[in-house]
Write a protein that holds these residues in place. Sequence first.
Motif, PDB file in Angstrom:
ATOM      1  N   HIS A 110       0.856  -1.189   0.000  1.00 41.40           N
ATOM      2  CA  HIS A 110       0.000   0.000   0.000  1.00 41.40           C
ATOM      3  C   HIS A 110       0.888   1.234   0.000  1.00 41.40           C
ATOM      4  O   HIS A 110       1.994   1.204   0.554  1.00 41.40           O
ATOM      5  CB  HIS A 110      -0.882   0.029   1.258  1.00 41.40           C
ATOM      6  N   GLU A 111       0.413   2.325  -0.602  1.00 41.99           N
ATOM      7  CA  GLU A 111       1.212   3.544  -0.567  1.00 41.99           C
ATOM      8  C   GLU A 111       0.420   4.702   0.008  1.00 41.99           C
ATOM      9  O   GLU A 111      -0.794   4.786  -0.161  1.00 41.99           O
ATOM     10  CB  GLU A 111       1.734   3.898  -1.957  1.00 41.99           C
ATOM     11  N   HIS A 112       1.142   5.573   0.714  1.00 40.31           N
ATOM     12  CA  HIS A 112       0.530   6.743   1.337  1.00 40.31           C
ATOM     13  C   HIS A 112       1.424   7.954   1.106  1.00 40.31           C
ATOM     14  O   HIS A 112       2.647   7.845   1.148  1.00 40.31           O
ATOM     15  CB  HIS A 112       0.363   6.533   2.847  1.00 40.31           C
ATOM     16  N   VAL A 113       0.796   9.109   0.892  1.00 44.23           N
ATOM     17  CA  VAL A 113       1.514  10.372   0.820  1.00 44.23           C
ATOM     18  C   VAL A 113       0.931  11.292   1.885  1.00 44.23           C
ATOM     19  O   VAL A 113      -0.282  11.429   1.993  1.00 44.23           O
ATOM     20  CB  VAL A 113       1.383  11.034  -0.565  1.00 44.23           C
ATOM     21  N   GLU A 114       1.806  11.882   2.694  1.00 46.95           N
ATOM     22  CA  GLU A 114       1.366  12.779   3.760  1.00 46.95           C
ATOM     23  C   GLU A 114       2.011  14.149   3.585  1.00 46.95           C
ATOM     24  O   GLU A 114       3.173  14.253   3.179  1.00 46.95           O
ATOM     25  CB  GLU A 114       1.741  12.211   5.135  1.00 46.95           C
ATOM     26  N   PHE A 115       1.255  15.191   3.885  1.00 44.84           N
ATOM     27  CA  PHE A 115       1.751  16.563   3.824  1.00 44.84           C
ATOM     28  C   PHE A 115       1.922  17.097   5.246  1.00 44.84           C
ATOM     29  O   PHE A 115       1.177  17.951   5.694  1.00 44.84           O
ATOM     30  CB  PHE A 115       0.763  17.456   3.055  1.00 44.84           C
ATOM     31  N   GLN A 116       2.890  16.561   5.970  1.00 52.27           N
ATOM     32  CA  GLN A 116       3.136  17.006   7.339  1.00 52.27           C
ATOM     33  C   GLN A 116       4.486  16.507   7.788  1.00 52.27           C
ATOM     34  O   GLN A 116       5.203  15.869   7.018  1.00 52.27           O
ATOM     35  CB  GLN A 116       2.032  16.507   8.271  1.00 52.27           C
ATOM     36  N   GLU A 117       4.856  16.819   9.015  1.00 51.89           N
ATOM     37  CA  GLU A 117       6.136  16.347   9.527  1.00 51.89           C
ATOM     38  C   GLU A 117       6.152  14.821   9.539  1.00 51.89           C
ATOM     39  O   GLU A 117       5.135  14.182   9.785  1.00 51.89           O
ATOM     40  CB  GLU A 117       6.371  16.894  10.922  1.00 51.89           C
ATOM     41  N   ILE A 118       7.349  14.263   9.352  1.00 52.47           N
ATOM     42  CA  ILE A 118       7.439  12.813   9.161  1.00 52.47           C
ATOM     43  C   ILE A 118       6.911  12.038  10.363  1.00 52.47           C
ATOM     44  O   ILE A 118       6.191  11.047  10.196  1.00 52.47           O
ATOM     45  CB  ILE A 118       8.879  12.371   8.822  1.00 52.47           C
ATOM     46  N   PHE A 119       7.229  12.478  11.578  1.00 50.61           N
ATOM     47  CA  PHE A 119       6.794  11.681  12.728  1.00 50.61           C
ATOM     48  C   PHE A 119       5.273  11.710  12.883  1.00 50.61           C
ATOM     49  O   PHE A 119       4.667  10.740  13.335  1.00 50.61           O
ATOM     50  CB  PHE A 119       7.503  12.124  14.019  1.00 50.61           C
ATOM     51  N   LYS A 120       4.653  12.825  12.465  1.00 52.21           N
ATOM     52  CA  LYS A 120       3.193  12.892  12.506  1.00 52.21           C
ATOM     53  C   LYS A 120       2.584  12.001  11.435  1.00 52.21           C
ATOM     54  O   LYS A 120       1.586  11.314  11.668  1.00 52.21           O
ATOM     55  CB  LYS A 120       2.726  14.332  12.326  1.00 52.21           C
ATOM     56  N   GLY A 121       3.180  12.002  10.248  1.00 52.85           N
ATOM     57  CA  GLY A 121       2.701  11.140   9.175  1.00 52.85           C
ATOM     58  C   GLY A 121       2.824   9.673   9.536  1.00 52.85           C
ATOM     59  O   GLY A 121       1.912   8.874   9.302  1.00 52.85           O
ATOM     60  N   VAL A 122       3.959   9.313  10.130  1.00 48.96           N
ATOM     61  CA  VAL A 122       4.176   7.930  10.567  1.00 48.96           C
ATOM     62  C   VAL A 122       3.141   7.553  11.622  1.00 48.96           C
ATOM     63  O   VAL A 122       2.543   6.466  11.570  1.00 48.96           O
ATOM     64  CB  VAL A 122       5.605   7.761  11.118  1.00 48.96           C
ATOM     65  N   PHE A 123       2.912   8.437  12.571  1.00 54.82           N
ATOM     66  CA  PHE A 123       1.943   8.170  13.632  1.00 54.82           C
ATOM     67  C   PHE A 123       0.549   7.906  13.059  1.00 54.82           C
ATOM     68  O   PHE A 123      -0.116   6.934  13.438  1.00 54.82           O
ATOM     69  CB  PHE A 123       1.887   9.357  14.601  1.00 54.82           C
ATOM     70  N   HIS A 124       0.112   8.754  12.125  1.00 52.98           N
ATOM     71  CA  HIS A 124      -1.228   8.601  11.566  1.00 52.98           C
ATOM     72  C   HIS A 124      -1.377   7.308  10.774  1.00 52.98           C
ATOM     73  O   HIS A 124      -2.376   6.596  10.917  1.00 52.98           O
ATOM     74  CB  HIS A 124      -1.559   9.807  10.682  1.00 52.98           C
ATOM     75  N   VAL A 125      -0.391   7.004   9.949  1.00 48.89           N
ATOM     76  CA  VAL A 125      -0.476   5.784   9.142  1.00 48.89           C
ATOM     77  C   VAL A 125      -0.441   4.550  10.038  1.00 48.89           C
ATOM     78  O   VAL A 125      -1.188   3.588   9.829  1.00 48.89           O
ATOM     79  CB  VAL A 125       0.654   5.738   8.095  1.00 48.89           C
ATOM     80  N   CYS A 126       0.417   4.568  11.051  1.00 51.63           N
ATOM     81  CA  CYS A 126       0.496   3.433  11.981  1.00 51.63           C
ATOM     82  C   CYS A 126      -0.817   3.235  12.727  1.00 51.63           C
ATOM     83  O   CYS A 126      -1.315   2.104  12.851  1.00 51.63           O
ATOM     84  CB  CYS A 126       1.636   3.631  12.975  1.00 51.63           C
ATOM     85  N   LYS A 127      -1.376   4.324  13.219  1.00 50.38           N
ATOM     86  CA  LYS A 127      -2.609   4.242  13.991  1.00 50.38           C
ATOM     87  C   LYS A 127      -3.779   3.800  13.130  1.00 50.38           C
ATOM     88  O   LYS A 127      -4.568   2.923  13.534  1.00 50.38           O
ATOM     89  CB  LYS A 127      -2.913   5.600  14.625  1.00 50.38           C
ATOM     90  N   ASN A 128      -3.911   4.380  11.950  1.00 45.49           N
ATOM     91  CA  ASN A 128      -5.057   4.083  11.084  1.00 45.49           C
ATOM     92  C   ASN A 128      -5.005   2.681  10.486  1.00 45.49           C
ATOM     93  O   ASN A 128      -6.046   2.118  10.137  1.00 45.49           O
ATOM     94  CB  ASN A 128      -5.154   5.112   9.964  1.00 45.49           C
ATOM     95  N   ASN A 129      -3.813   2.115  10.385  1.00 44.14           N
ATOM     96  CA  ASN A 129      -3.671   0.807   9.730  1.00 44.14           C
ATOM     97  C   ASN A 129      -3.167  -0.287  10.672  1.00 44.14           C
ATOM     98  O   ASN A 129      -2.893  -1.389  10.223  1.00 44.14           O
ATOM     99  CB  ASN A 129      -2.725   0.940   8.533  1.00 44.14           C
ATOM    100  N   HIS A 130      -3.042   0.036  11.951  1.00 39.41           N
ATOM    101  CA  HIS A 130      -2.620  -0.946  12.961  1.00 39.41           C
ATOM    102  C   HIS A 130      -1.277  -1.594  12.578  1.00 39.41           C
ATOM    103  O   HIS A 130      -1.140  -2.820  12.567  1.00 39.41           O
ATOM    104  CB  HIS A 130      -3.693  -2.014  13.144  1.00 39.41           C
ATOM    105  N   VAL A 131      -0.316  -0.758  12.286  1.00 41.19           N
ATOM    106  CA  VAL A 131       1.011  -1.220  11.881  1.00 41.19           C
ATOM    107  C   VAL A 131       1.748  -1.817  13.085  1.00 41.19           C
ATOM    108  O   VAL A 131       1.632  -1.326  14.213  1.00 41.19           O
ATOM    109  CB  VAL A 131       1.818  -0.044  11.271  1.00 41.19           C
TER     110      VAL A 131
END
Length: 274
Positions: free
Chosen positions: A83-104
């Motif tokens: 799966h691919e994701h593009v985020e427009f924010q600081e990296i740690f915030k982007g990582v946090f959101h993707v991890c939380k939303n997808n149960h990484v």
Amino acid sequence: MKKILVPTDFSTQAENALKVAAQLAKKHHCELYLLHILEVPVHTVDALSTYNDLPEAMFFMKLAQKRFEELKAKDYLKGLVVHEHVEFQEIFKGVFHVCKNNHVDLIVMGSNGANGLKEILIGSNTEKVVRTSEIPVLVIKKEHTVFKTKRFVFASDFKEESKPAIVKAIAFAKILGSKMHLLMVNTPNHFITSSDAQKRVQNFIKDIEMPNYSINIYNDVTIETGIMNFSQSIEANLVGMSTHGRQGLSHFFNGSISEDLVNHAKRPVITFKI
């Protein structure tokens, strides 16, 4: 372990991490999540409604999608769900959101740190993720044609607050089929006898189920050099340690590292938050 996140800027270092993540994904039947951070000064980007207002953002979005397609065509990713994701924010915030939303379950990141163990982890993006991540972060510094995990060194002070981290590390070692080499580094500034150190480790793990492990007390001038030298002595494949949230790894290191240890630092490092 079912889902692995790999933040990527499409660099060689990021691809080294992706190759390791792909090996883990194939072996353990995981899905991969690729994350690219776009450093565009916008708060929200909607591909449909903002095209005319944000042509620069859309250009970089399309470029990222093109690079994703090129990456997903690589032979080492064949047969994997990516799966691919593009985020427009600081990296740690982007990582946090993707991890939380997808149960990484695991983050795998590349690093181009040049010298020592600290420099592998203390780099603008990698350090921010390591410092803030609630899930384990595996830092990869070089290409691993075959990612080995047979010998896993876990360094700790073996105080009560470190138990949550070691429990996570044990679970990870079981998944990988690794032997855990528990390591306590004794230094001149915080010296205790080997006997007392051995008792502390044994008391620490007495209620923890550990099927395959060794206890090691190692004397060195600093904790960092001790971790490096011991890992070198047993040819460890992986080095693990705990982090303290916003304090990051600073509590763990008590000095600089000699340049003759540079090569030792090329081992992968995994961190577990307390």
